[in-house]
Design an enzyme around this catalytic site. Structure first.
Site, PDB file in Angstrom:
ATOM      1  CG  HIS A   1    -119.350  47.828  18.088  1.00 39.67           C
ATOM      2  ND1 HIS A   1    -120.207  48.951  17.481  1.00 39.67           N
ATOM      3  CD2 HIS A   1    -119.380  47.909  19.113  1.00 39.67           C
ATOM      4  CE1 HIS A   1    -120.369  49.624  18.429  1.00 39.67           C
ATOM      5  NE2 HIS A   1    -120.095  49.156  19.529  1.00 39.67           N
TER       6      HIS A   1
ATOM      7  CG  HIS B   1    -124.396  44.005  13.783  1.00 41.30           C
ATOM      8  ND1 HIS B   1    -124.341  44.492  12.303  1.00 41.30           N
ATOM      9  CD2 HIS B   1    -123.696  45.083  14.437  1.00 41.30           C
ATOM     10  CE1 HIS B   1    -123.646  45.682  12.438  1.00 41.30           C
ATOM     11  NE2 HIS B   1    -123.208  45.829  13.641  1.00 41.30           N
TER      12      HIS B   1
END
Length: 256
Positions: free
Chosen positions: A163, A212
């Site tokens: 991302h 993350h």
């Protein structure tokens, strides 16, 4: 004015003929030396993060970042439901569907603005970024964090954040392309810095959602930004040659 006996709206002034509408002139071309310097700084930061992660030196940084947005015994998200939904909306800007939709729309807009060179360069940047991110992600395997509950679904390897990498590539690359419309340094730098801030916000949203580590998104963003600037420098001449080719001219929707 609108007549009481008719649904037809008559404009007060006649419409401007299409042939008198002028598109803005291209303001500048990318300074390849500056782009290379920016790319070198970003890639140096990326290399440092890779070293720190592979040598297990990011533990406290990762834990602090993941816990910053959490509270309570169950480590739920801080703030209101509106804040959580805003973070999810923000992270969607780096998702595959919306990110690629925006990129395709940007290429189309650049073509209609008669900026074929910038359109080709941006398209090459995005495609090249996808290849680079896939290659890097396959080299370094890392499980996703389990320190806090995940607030959205995520699969695949954790390092670096796809991302973050892709958001930086698309939004910074797009800013470099559209900055060509202005001749003013202040406008161009504002557009590019705004894109950097937006992509960094997309990156950090992944940490807030717990999918993350902070080191994942830091490395991902640095790598994506580094690629966007590197592509602007190295792919400029090939993009110009492709954009000026007879084939590109025939396919250009802005060409009569």
């Amino acid at each position: 004015m609108q007549s009481p006996s008719s649904d037809t709206v008559t404009p007060e002034e006649p419409p401007v003929p299409a042939e008198t509408v002028r598109l803005p002139e291209r303001g500048f071309t990318i300074n390849r030396n500056k782009a290379l310097i920016a790319a070198a700084v970003c890639w140096a930061g990326w290399a440092i993060m890779v070293y720190l992660v592979t040598h297990g030196k990011t533990g406290s940084f990762d834990e602090m970042g993941l816990l910053a947005y959490r509270t309570g015994d169950e480590l739920g998200p801080r703030g209101s439901e509106l804040l959580l939904e805003s973070v999810r909306d923000l992270t969607s800007l780096g998702g595959v569907f919306l990110r690629n939709l925006i990129a395709i729309g940007a290429v189309a807009a650049l073509l209609f603005l008669k900026l074929r060179r910038e359109a080709v360069l941006f398209a090459l940047t995005v495609v090249g970024g996808w290849i680079a991110n896939t290659a890097v992600k396959s080299l370094i395997g890392r499980e996703r964090p389990e320190i806090v509950p995940h607030l959205t679904h995520a699969g695949g390897e954790s390092f670096p954040s796809g991302h973050s990498f892709s958001a930086a590539v698309v939004y910074i690359g797009m800013a470099l392309a559209f900055a060509a419309l202005s001749q003013r340094h202040s406008v161009r730098y504002t557009i590019i810095v705004a894109a950097m801030v937006l992509s960094a916000m997309v990156a950090w949203s992944r940490v807030m959602l717990g999918v993350h580590f902070p080191s994942d998104v830091t490395a991902g963003w640095l790598g994506g930004a580094g690629w966007a600037f590197l592509a602007a420098a190295l792919l400029y001449k090939p993009a110009k040659a492709a954009a000026d080719s007879p084939t590109a001219e025939k396919l250009d929707p802005a060409t009569d």
